[in-house]
Enzyme design. Structure first.
Site, PDB file in Angstrom:
ATOM      1  N   GLU A  20      -8.365  -0.737   8.378  1.00 40.24           N
ATOM      2  CA  GLU A  20      -9.348  -1.148   7.379  1.00 40.24           C
ATOM      3  C   GLU A  20     -10.422  -0.068   7.211  1.00 40.24           C
ATOM      4  O   GLU A  20     -10.900   0.180   6.105  1.00 40.24           O
ATOM      5  CB  GLU A  20      -9.999  -2.482   7.778  1.00 40.24           C
ATOM      6  CG  GLU A  20      -9.075  -3.685   7.757  1.00 40.24           C
ATOM      7  CD  GLU A  20      -8.632  -4.108   6.358  1.00 40.24           C
ATOM      8  OE1 GLU A  20      -9.165  -3.565   5.366  1.00 40.24           O
ATOM      9  OE2 GLU A  20      -7.744  -4.970   6.272  1.00 40.24           O
ATOM     10  N   TRP A  22      -5.353  -0.198  -0.508  1.00 44.86           N
ATOM     11  CA  TRP A  22      -4.630  -0.701   0.661  1.00 44.86           C
ATOM     12  C   TRP A  22      -3.157  -0.296   0.585  1.00 44.86           C
ATOM     13  O   TRP A  22      -2.517  -0.077   1.610  1.00 44.86           O
ATOM     14  CB  TRP A  22      -4.778  -2.216   0.759  1.00 44.86           C
ATOM     15  CG  TRP A  22      -4.057  -2.773   1.943  1.00 44.86           C
ATOM     16  CD1 TRP A  22      -2.993  -3.624   1.955  1.00 44.86           C
ATOM     17  CD2 TRP A  22      -4.349  -2.506   3.332  1.00 44.86           C
ATOM     18  NE1 TRP A  22      -2.604  -3.891   3.244  1.00 44.86           N
ATOM     19  CE2 TRP A  22      -3.420  -3.218   4.108  1.00 44.86           C
ATOM     20  CE3 TRP A  22      -5.305  -1.716   3.974  1.00 44.86           C
ATOM     21  CZ2 TRP A  22      -3.413  -3.169   5.498  1.00 44.86           C
ATOM     22  CZ3 TRP A  22      -5.299  -1.668   5.369  1.00 44.86           C
ATOM     23  CH2 TRP A  22      -4.363  -2.389   6.105  1.00 44.86           C
ATOM     24  N   TYR A  68       4.221  -7.386   2.723  1.00 40.74           N
ATOM     25  CA  TYR A  68       3.036  -7.521   3.568  1.00 40.74           C
ATOM     26  C   TYR A  68       2.387  -8.887   3.352  1.00 40.74           C
ATOM     27  O   TYR A  68       2.022  -9.577   4.313  1.00 40.74           O
ATOM     28  CB  TYR A  68       2.053  -6.393   3.246  1.00 40.74           C
ATOM     29  CG  TYR A  68       0.723  -6.493   3.951  1.00 40.74           C
ATOM     30  CD1 TYR A  68       0.621  -6.360   5.331  1.00 40.74           C
ATOM     31  CD2 TYR A  68      -0.455  -6.710   3.220  1.00 40.74           C
ATOM     32  CE1 TYR A  68      -0.608  -6.449   5.968  1.00 40.74           C
ATOM     33  CE2 TYR A  68      -1.682  -6.790   3.852  1.00 40.74           C
ATOM     34  CZ  TYR A  68      -1.759  -6.662   5.228  1.00 40.74           C
ATOM     35  OH  TYR A  68      -2.971  -6.756   5.866  1.00 40.74           O
TER      36      TYR A  68
END
Length: 212
Positions: free
Chosen positions: A53, A61, A31
């Site tokens: 988010e 995350w 990522y």
């Protein structure tokens, strides 16, 4: 003898310097290397990242990233028009989907945000609004501790989005969004991705802006 990497960075076996959070886990490293901080300027792309988010609030995350394929399947690829049309049956369907984060407030917020996204189209759209809060200069953090968690621009963006009916768009969440889509560059100085977005030069920061 190998040179010592700058504080806060880890040099991988490929010789590339990354922050500690992206240095070891394969999913986070991929990522970081291929997506985080690169410009996203299309409506669906910004809506997806805003939604993820919001779901990340209170979670890691890494958890959200692992569930991203399931989120995309559950939310029609984050097509704002499709999600805006969801009703109570869809809310219950999503709350029964073990592949995503099953949080009623966040599910309802995502649907509300899709409707707000569609409503923004006559005024230029969601992407244009978010990018209008690009700061004059990016920070130049050398350690993780120097990376801000919000900014004057993210506070203003959160306020603007809330006024248009968006939910789960606090200043910290919006700063994370701005980092993720390239509106601001918080790559650590010396990291191999710093300056790679094409939006911010590698040396960009308060000092560089003052020198310019």
């Amino acid at each position: 003898m190998s040179p010592v990497p700058p504080e806060g960075l880890v040099v991988g076996g490929d010789g590339l310097a990354r922050p500690a959070w992206a240095a070891t886990d394969p999913l986070l490293r991929e990522y970081y290397d291929t997506e985080w901080g690169l410009p996203v300027r299309d409506e669906r792309g910004v809506f997806e990242r805003l939604s993820l988010e919001a779901f990340q609030s209170g979670l890691s995350w890494r958890t959200i990233l692992a569930k991203r394929p399931a989120f995309r399947a559950a939310f029609d690829g984050f097509d704002p028009e499709a999600v805006a049309g969801y009703g109570e049956a869809d809310v219950e369907r999503l709350l029964g989907d073990a592949g995503i984060v099953r949080n009623r407030a966040k599910v309802r917020a995502t649907i509300a945000n899709a409707r707000a996204t569609v409503d923004l189209r006559p005024d230029g759209g969601l992407a244009a609004l978010v990018w209008s809060f690009r700061p004059a200069a990016a920070p130049a953090p050398r350690t993780a501790a120097e990376v801000p968690s919000q900014s004057a621009e993210s506070v203003a963006l959160a306020r603007a989005l809330r006024s248009r009916g968006f939910r789960f768009v606090g200043p910290t969440t919006m700063f994370a969004l701005m980092e993720a889509i390239g509106v601001v560059d918080t790559h650590l100085v010396g990291a191999h991705r710093r300056g790679s977005s094409g939006v911010w030069p590698a040396a960009e920061g308060p000092a560089a802006a003052a020198a310019g």
